[in-house]
Design an enzyme around this catalytic site. Structure first.
Site, short mmCIF file in Angstrom:
data_model
loop_
_atom_site.label_atom_id
_atom_site.label_comp_id
_atom_site.label_asym_id
_atom_site.label_seq_id
_atom_site.Cartn_x
_atom_site.Cartn_y
_atom_site.Cartn_z
N CYS A 45 0.83 -1.20 0.00
CA CYS A 45 0.00 0.00 0.00
C CYS A 45 0.87 1.26 0.00
CB CYS A 45 -0.91 0.03 1.22
SG CYS A 45 -2.04 -1.39 1.28
N ARG A 114 -7.62 -5.43 -2.28
CA ARG A 114 -7.08 -4.36 -3.12
C ARG A 114 -7.88 -4.34 -4.42
NH1 ARG A 114 -2.53 -2.22 -2.00
NH2 ARG A 114 -1.80 -4.11 -0.97
#
Length: 151
Positions: A45, A114
């Protein structure tokens, strides 16, 4: 579950900018890219969101706003954004309600997967990509920009 071609589920969430952001407030005005990601301060991330933030001018030129979303608090988002120079608003979906609406909640792990959703100015989902595992990051900002330019 696919949302492509469907109206995007609306929501209002607190953000790292200190204000509440409502998805439908962009309708008729801007395209929106929703970037769901598992956790602030995590390795993948911390590559993904700065990359999207670094292309903010390109997204603005395409009349598009980018919003990051995960289950961390607005306070955590603000600290992470400051440390990594992330300028896109990061939204706090602390109970994963929005992640569930978009089909990307990983309830057993307490995080969202995600995923990237492109919503056009009419509020319709035009593109979606959900990674097979939360550790994967295969759809880069340039690919999303190409999808926007093709609208």
């Amino acid at each position: 579950m696919t949302l492509t071609g469907q109206p995007a589920p609306d929501f209002t969430l607190p953000s790292s900018t200190g204000e509440n952001i409502t998805l439908s407030s962009y309708r008729g005005n801007k395209n929106v890219v929703l970037v769901f990601y598992p956790l602030d301060f995590s390795p993948v991330c911390s590559m993904q969101l700065p990359e999207y933030s670094g292309r903010q001018d390109d997204f603005a030129d395409a009349n598009t706003v980018v919003l990051g979303i995960n289950r961390d608090s607005a306070y955590t988002h603000k600290a992470w954004a400051a440390e990594y120079g992330i300028e896109v608003p990061l939204l706090a979906d602390m109970n994963l309600e929005v992640a569930r609406q978009y089909g990307v909640s990983l309830d057993g792990k307490g995080i969202s997967g995600r995923a990237v959703f492109l919503i056009d100015k009419e509020g319709v989902v035009r593109y979606e990509h959900v990674e097979a595992t939360p550790g994967e990051y295969t759809v880069k900002p340039e690919e999303v920009l190409e999808k926007i330019r093709a609208l």
